[in-house]
Scaffold this motif. Structure first.
Motif, PDB file in Angstrom:
ATOM      1  N   LYS A  95       0.843  -1.210   0.000  1.00 36.07           N
ATOM      2  CA  LYS A  95       0.000   0.000   0.000  1.00 36.07           C
ATOM      3  C   LYS A  95       0.874   1.255   0.000  1.00 36.07           C
ATOM      4  O   LYS A  95       0.598   2.216  -0.714  1.00 36.07           O
ATOM      5  CB  LYS A  95      -0.930   0.003   1.212  1.00 36.07           C
ATOM      6  CG  LYS A  95      -1.996  -1.057   1.146  1.00 36.07           C
ATOM      7  CD  LYS A  95      -2.810  -1.042   2.441  1.00 36.07           C
ATOM      8  CE  LYS A  95      -3.721  -2.230   2.546  1.00 36.07           C
ATOM      9  NZ  LYS A  95      -4.388  -2.274   3.850  1.00 36.07           N
ATOM     10  N   TYR A  99       1.958   4.015  -5.850  1.00 40.38           N
ATOM     11  CA  TYR A  99       1.920   5.447  -6.160  1.00 40.38           C
ATOM     12  C   TYR A  99       0.873   5.829  -7.200  1.00 40.38           C
ATOM     13  O   TYR A  99       0.516   6.987  -7.319  1.00 40.38           O
ATOM     14  CB  TYR A  99       3.290   5.907  -6.658  1.00 40.38           C
ATOM     15  CG  TYR A  99       4.363   5.800  -5.600  1.00 40.38           C
ATOM     16  CD1 TYR A  99       4.316   6.596  -4.466  1.00 40.38           C
ATOM     17  CD2 TYR A  99       5.402   4.894  -5.726  1.00 40.38           C
ATOM     18  CE1 TYR A  99       5.282   6.496  -3.481  1.00 40.38           C
ATOM     19  CE2 TYR A  99       6.381   4.786  -4.754  1.00 40.38           C
ATOM     20  CZ  TYR A  99       6.312   5.593  -3.635  1.00 40.38           C
ATOM     21  OH  TYR A  99       7.276   5.479  -2.671  1.00 40.38           O
ATOM     22  N   ASP A 100       0.386   4.877  -7.992  1.00 33.58           N
ATOM     23  CA  ASP A 100      -0.522   5.189  -9.087  1.00 33.58           C
ATOM     24  C   ASP A 100      -1.921   4.671  -8.762  1.00 33.58           C
ATOM     25  O   ASP A 100      -2.179   3.473  -8.823  1.00 33.58           O
ATOM     26  CB  ASP A 100      -0.003   4.560 -10.391  1.00 33.58           C
ATOM     27  CG  ASP A 100      -0.822   4.941 -11.604  1.00 33.58           C
ATOM     28  OD1 ASP A 100      -1.882   5.600 -11.451  1.00 33.58           O
ATOM     29  OD2 ASP A 100      -0.408   4.576 -12.715  1.00 33.58           O
ATOM     30  N   SER A 101      -2.834   5.584  -8.454  1.00 30.64           N
ATOM     31  CA  SER A 101      -4.193   5.188  -8.065  1.00 30.64           C
ATOM     32  C   SER A 101      -4.987   4.619  -9.242  1.00 30.64           C
ATOM     33  O   SER A 101      -6.034   4.001  -9.044  1.00 30.64           O
ATOM     34  CB  SER A 101      -4.938   6.378  -7.454  1.00 30.64           C
ATOM     35  OG  SER A 101      -5.044   7.420  -8.407  1.00 30.64           O
ATOM     36  N   LYS A 102      -4.506   4.797 -10.476  1.00 25.38           N
ATOM     37  CA  LYS A 102      -5.203   4.259 -11.651  1.00 25.38           C
ATOM     38  C   LYS A 102      -4.724   2.847 -11.994  1.00 25.38           C
ATOM     39  O   LYS A 102      -5.353   2.144 -12.775  1.00 25.38           O
ATOM     40  CB  LYS A 102      -4.993   5.176 -12.852  1.00 25.38           C
ATOM     41  CG  LYS A 102      -5.660   6.526 -12.684  1.00 25.38           C
ATOM     42  CD  LYS A 102      -5.447   7.388 -13.908  1.00 25.38           C
ATOM     43  CE  LYS A 102      -6.122   8.721 -13.687  1.00 25.38           C
ATOM     44  NZ  LYS A 102      -5.366   9.828 -14.205  1.00 25.38           N
ATOM     45  N   LYS A 122      -7.196  -2.064  -6.540  1.00 23.93           N
ATOM     46  CA  LYS A 122      -6.957  -0.638  -6.723  1.00 23.93           C
ATOM     47  C   LYS A 122      -6.511  -0.157  -5.348  1.00 23.93           C
ATOM     48  O   LYS A 122      -7.145  -0.472  -4.342  1.00 23.93           O
ATOM     49  CB  LYS A 122      -8.237   0.106  -7.118  1.00 23.93           C
ATOM     50  CG  LYS A 122      -8.857  -0.367  -8.406  1.00 23.93           C
ATOM     51  CD  LYS A 122      -8.025  -0.075  -9.595  1.00 23.93           C
ATOM     52  CE  LYS A 122      -8.339   1.274 -10.177  1.00 23.93           C
ATOM     53  NZ  LYS A 122      -7.422   1.638 -11.227  1.00 23.93           N
ATOM     54  N   ILE A 123      -5.432   0.598  -5.310  1.00 28.65           N
ATOM     55  CA  ILE A 123      -4.915   1.062  -4.022  1.00 28.65           C
ATOM     56  C   ILE A 123      -4.813   2.587  -4.055  1.00 28.65           C
ATOM     57  O   ILE A 123      -4.181   3.154  -4.947  1.00 28.65           O
ATOM     58  CB  ILE A 123      -3.544   0.444  -3.707  1.00 28.65           C
ATOM     59  CG1 ILE A 123      -3.641  -1.085  -3.692  1.00 28.65           C
ATOM     60  CG2 ILE A 123      -3.015   0.970  -2.369  1.00 28.65           C
ATOM     61  CD1 ILE A 123      -2.310  -1.808  -3.527  1.00 28.65           C
ATOM     62  N   VAL A 124      -5.459   3.218  -3.095  1.00 30.27           N
ATOM     63  CA  VAL A 124      -5.391   4.668  -2.928  1.00 30.27           C
ATOM     64  C   VAL A 124      -5.059   4.937  -1.468  1.00 30.27           C
ATOM     65  O   VAL A 124      -5.843   4.595  -0.574  1.00 30.27           O
ATOM     66  CB  VAL A 124      -6.722   5.356  -3.320  1.00 30.27           C
ATOM     67  CG1 VAL A 124      -6.620   6.861  -3.135  1.00 30.27           C
ATOM     68  CG2 VAL A 124      -7.123   5.016  -4.750  1.00 30.27           C
ATOM     69  N   GLY A 125      -3.876   5.498  -1.237  1.00 24.98           N
ATOM     70  CA  GLY A 125      -3.433   5.719   0.139  1.00 24.98           C
ATOM     71  C   GLY A 125      -3.288   4.381   0.849  1.00 24.98           C
ATOM     72  O   GLY A 125      -2.657   3.466   0.348  1.00 24.98           O
TER      73      GLY A 125
END
Length: 136
Positions: A95, A99-102, A122-125
């Protein structure tokens, strides 16, 4: 949704089994069709960390893969790596380094060698959301 052919899945699995007990890694590329990501090519890269707990892509191989994606008119879709001894879910380190949320982050667990498990996230933060993954 992310779609991968059975052939490409087997390619990832074979590379992960060959690299065991270390993590194996690579990139995925293809086309985006609406909300679907269709993997057209899997890149098998070297884990320069030689570790069973983390990975770093070989920079020269990564650059060659990106050049090949451009030549082939493929979109970079994300990466994949194996978890030799843990479940198919992002670790805290996974996590932190996402670095790339897309991007799609695919993880193949070899924890149960008879039943490998591939998931995509998909990983965001510090939040990871499982993507629907179809092996065709």
């Amino acid at each position: 949704m992310i779609k991968i052919s059975k052939t490409d899945y087997k390619k990832i699995l074979a590379h992960a089994e060959k690299e065991f007990p270390n993590e194996a890694c690579g990139l995925i590329a293809g086309v985006i069709d609406g909300n679907d990501k269709i993997i057209q090519k899997v890149y098998l890269l070297t884990n320069i960390d030689n570790s069973n707990e983390h990975f770093s892509l070989d920079p020269k191989e990564q650059l060659a893969a990106i050049k090949d994606m451009r030549t082939s008119n493929f979109a970079p879709l994300g990466n994949w790596h194996s978890h030799p001894e843990s479940p198919s879910r992002p670790s805290d380190e996974d996590k932190r380094l996402a670095y790339d949320s897309k991007a799609s982050y695919m993880i193949l667990s070899l924890m149960d060698s008879k039943n490998p498990v591939l998931n995509s996230f998909k990983i965001v933060g510090d939040k990871a959301e499982k993507e629907k993954l179809v092996i065709m």
